[in-house]
Design a protein around this motif. Structure first.
Motif, PDB file in Angstrom:
ATOM      1  N   ALA A   1       0.860  -1.177  -0.117  1.00  6.16           N
ATOM      2  CA  ALA A   1       0.053  -0.096  -0.019  1.00  6.16           C
ATOM      3  C   ALA A   1       0.776   1.240   0.138  1.00  6.16           C
ATOM      4  O   ALA A   1       0.494   2.324  -0.614  1.00  6.16           O
TER       5      ALA A   1
ATOM      6  N   ASP B   1      -8.616  -2.118   8.635  1.00  5.41           N
ATOM      7  CA  ASP B   1      -8.005  -2.865   9.809  1.00  5.41           C
ATOM      8  C   ASP B   1      -6.763  -3.201   9.420  1.00  5.41           C
ATOM      9  O   ASP B   1      -6.695  -4.305   8.529  1.00  5.41           O
TER      10      ASP B   1
ATOM     11  N   HIS C   1      -9.611 -15.838   5.460  1.00  5.41           N
ATOM     12  CA  HIS C   1      -9.062 -14.779   6.248  1.00  5.41           C
ATOM     13  C   HIS C   1      -9.195 -14.787   7.856  1.00  5.41           C
ATOM     14  O   HIS C   1     -10.259 -14.816   8.054  1.00  5.41           O
TER      15      HIS C   1
ATOM     16  N   SER D   1      -9.711  -9.864   3.131  1.00  2.00           N
ATOM     17  CA  SER D   1     -10.696 -10.490   2.112  1.00  2.00           C
ATOM     18  C   SER D   1     -11.742  -9.361   1.684  1.00  2.00           C
ATOM     19  O   SER D   1     -12.708  -9.711   0.936  1.00  2.00           O
TER      20      SER D   1
ATOM     21  N   SER E   1     -13.677  -6.812   3.650  1.00  2.00           N
ATOM     22  CA  SER E   1     -14.930  -6.340   4.051  1.00  2.00           C
ATOM     23  C   SER E   1     -15.054  -4.702   4.091  1.00  2.00           C
ATOM     24  O   SER E   1     -16.175  -4.404   3.952  1.00  2.00           O
TER      25      SER E   1
ATOM     26  N   GLU F   1      -4.046  -4.806  -1.203  1.00  2.00           N
ATOM     27  CA  GLU F   1      -3.588  -5.859  -0.283  1.00  2.00           C
ATOM     28  C   GLU F   1      -2.324  -6.331  -0.983  1.00  2.00           C
ATOM     29  O   GLU F   1      -2.150  -6.577  -2.075  1.00  2.00           O
TER      30      GLU F   1
HETATM   31  C1  LIG Z   1      -6.162  -7.577   9.551  1.00  6.31           C
HETATM   32  S1  LIG Z   1      -6.012  -7.905   7.915  1.00  6.31           S
HETATM   33  C2  LIG Z   1      -7.465  -7.104   7.119  1.00  6.31           C
HETATM   34  C3  LIG Z   1      -8.692  -8.051   7.275  1.00  6.31           C
HETATM   35  C4  LIG Z   1     -10.033  -7.368   6.781  1.00  6.31           C
HETATM   36  N1  LIG Z   1     -10.524  -6.345   7.662  1.00  6.31           N
HETATM   37  C5  LIG Z   1     -10.909  -8.541   6.328  1.00  6.31           C
HETATM   38  O1  LIG Z   1     -12.015  -8.328   6.579  1.00  6.31           O
HETATM   39  O2  LIG Z   1     -10.417  -9.429   5.693  1.00  6.31           O
HETATM   40  C6  LIG Z   1      -4.711  -6.947   7.420  1.00  6.31           C
HETATM   41  C7  LIG Z   1      -4.000  -7.317   5.903  1.00  6.31           C
HETATM   42  O3  LIG Z   1      -3.519  -6.164   5.585  1.00  6.31           O
HETATM   43  C8  LIG Z   1      -2.480  -6.636   4.381  1.00  6.31           C
HETATM   44  N2  LIG Z   1      -1.135  -6.107   4.845  1.00  6.31           N
HETATM   45  C9  LIG Z   1      -0.034  -5.937   5.342  1.00  6.31           C
HETATM   46  N3  LIG Z   1       0.869  -5.141   5.008  1.00  6.31           N
HETATM   47  C10 LIG Z   1       0.573  -4.547   3.929  1.00  6.31           C
HETATM   48  C11 LIG Z   1       1.071  -3.518   2.857  1.00  6.31           C
HETATM   49  N4  LIG Z   1       2.284  -2.934   3.225  1.00  6.31           N
HETATM   50  N5  LIG Z   1       0.186  -3.310   2.112  1.00  6.31           N
HETATM   51  C12 LIG Z   1      -0.981  -3.956   1.741  1.00  6.31           C
HETATM   52  N6  LIG Z   1      -1.624  -4.782   2.462  1.00  6.31           N
HETATM   53  C13 LIG Z   1      -0.721  -5.173   3.707  1.00  6.31           C
HETATM   54  C14 LIG Z   1      -2.023  -8.285   5.151  1.00  6.31           C
HETATM   55  O4  LIG Z   1      -1.651  -9.158   4.090  1.00  6.31           O
HETATM   56  C15 LIG Z   1      -3.725  -8.621   5.561  1.00  6.31           C
HETATM   57  O5  LIG Z   1      -4.592  -9.140   4.710  1.00  6.31           O
END
Ligand SMILES: C[S@@+](CC[C@H](N)C(=O)[O-])C[C@H]1O[C@@H](n2cnc3c(N)ncnc32)[C@H](O)[C@@H]1O
Length: 317
Positions: free
Chosen positions: A10, A28, A225, A256, A258, A274
């Motif tokens: 990101a 999140d 997830h 995923s 949401s 993601e």
């Molecule tokens: C806590 S999860 C999000 C879950 C989401 N709220 C759901 O309902 O499925 C955080 C996500 O951030 C992604 N992530 C971590 N570092 C990232 C980055 N630098 N850029 C983009 N995505 C990243 C991870 O792979 C993970 O899927």
């Protein structure tokens, strides 16, 4: 309404966006950062654990993996500080003045995240409390259960904190609303403001099932997830995030998907990012299906209308 899903880091992707592009951020993120590093995600998917605790089955039901934030080292915490400092600075640039930022976090690390957002020049507005009864904490001392049967090492966790931040306003609130369509929060109805107590409970089985089916191998529960948030909660947050009911929400860490599904369901535009290829693939399939799920919000005709009803969406029943 439209949405875009992007694959990649990101922070790199955000460099390609102009200043003041987004109206709000609802996200999140990886709470402790290390748990979503490739090596740990692979361990979680293989059921090996690592920083993830794979809980034993309960009454024949598989339970989802939980990250253990008590095992973070000082190096891990330094990594976390850098990650959230970069996050704060990146969103500070791409958000419009007065744009709100909703960030899910955890009791053990929220102070670290908050400090980085403060230092990135964002303004702390509140901590939202989401009622969410978990199986975290509340354990008796390891190896001495019987001797200390009346002792727990930590409280059992029954709520989830969401930090609420804002990019500082330019001028008065009404100036920001007029020029940028930001600065305030959308009320549930004319009679009821958005509240900071969110009584949304667990993610319904119907929603976790959608995400499980979206896994490329149609994997079992452990491969879905692990952090899917409920549509009811995410729609309430997305609805509140755009004060005039128009604009684009950014979620840099969609998992995923949401948040993007919730934005779509309430009729807002969204951009999601993601880093993990499998999660991104799951989001592609899951977002349109999650957006179709019916929640309390659609059942309540008074939401988004002048409505007289005093009880809030978040009131505990
Ligand atoms: C806590 S999860 C999000 C879950 C989401 N709220 C759901 O309902 O499925 C955080 C996500 O951030 C992604 N992530 C971590 N570092 C990232 C980055 N630098 N850029 C983009 N995505 C990243 C991870 O792979 C993970 O899927």
């Amino acid at each position: 309404m439209s949405y875009e899903l992007h694959k990649g880091n990101a922070f790199n992707l955000l460099e390609g966006y102009p200043e003041n592009r987004f109206h709000a951020v609802v996200t999140d993120p990886p709470y402790g950062v290390v748990e979503f590093e490739t090596a740990n995600v692979e361990k979680m998917r293989d059921g090996e654990g690592g920083v993830w605790r794979i809980p034993p089955e309960l009454d024949g039901n598989k339970r989802k993996p939980l990250p253990r934030f008590t095992v973070l080292s000082e190096d891990d915490k330094e990594k976390l500080r850098k990650f959230f400092r970069t996050f704060g600075e990146s969103v500070e640039r791409v958000l419009r003045p007065g744009g709100h930022i909703f960030v899910a976090t955890t009791q053990l690390l929220m102070h670290e995240v908050s400090r980085q957002l403060d230092e990135a020049g964002l303004e702390r507005r509140d901590v939202l409390v989401r009622e969410a009864k978990t199986l975290r904490g509340g354990d008796r001392p390891k190896g001495a259960h019987e001797e200390y049967s009346m002792v727990s090492s930590m409280p059992r966790v029954y709520w989830e904190p969401w930090l609420l931040y804002r990019k500082p306003l330019k001028g008065r609130l009404q100036d920001s609303l007029e020029e940028w369509e930001t600065g305030g929060l959308r009320r549930e109805s004319e009679a009821r403001p958005f509240t900071d107590l969110l009584g949304n409970g667990k993610t319904p089985k119907e929603e976790t099932e959608i995400v499980r089916e979206a896994h490329p191998d149609d994997g079992d529960e452990a491969r879905a997830h692990p952090n899917l948030k409920p549509q009811r909660l995410m729609r309430e947050l997305c609805h509140a995030s755009l004060p005039l009911g128009e604009g684009t929400i950014l979620d840099p860490f969609i998992g995923s998907g949401s948040t993007v599904a919730a934005a779509e369901a309430v009729g807002y535009d969204a951009v999601g990012m993601e880093i993990d290829a499998t999660f991104r693939e799951m989001a592609e399939e899951a977002v349109p299906r999650l957006a179709e799920v019916e929640t309390e919000m659609e059942k309540r005709e008074d939401v988004g209308s002048p409505g007289e009803k005093e009880s809030s969406l978040s009131d505990f029943s």
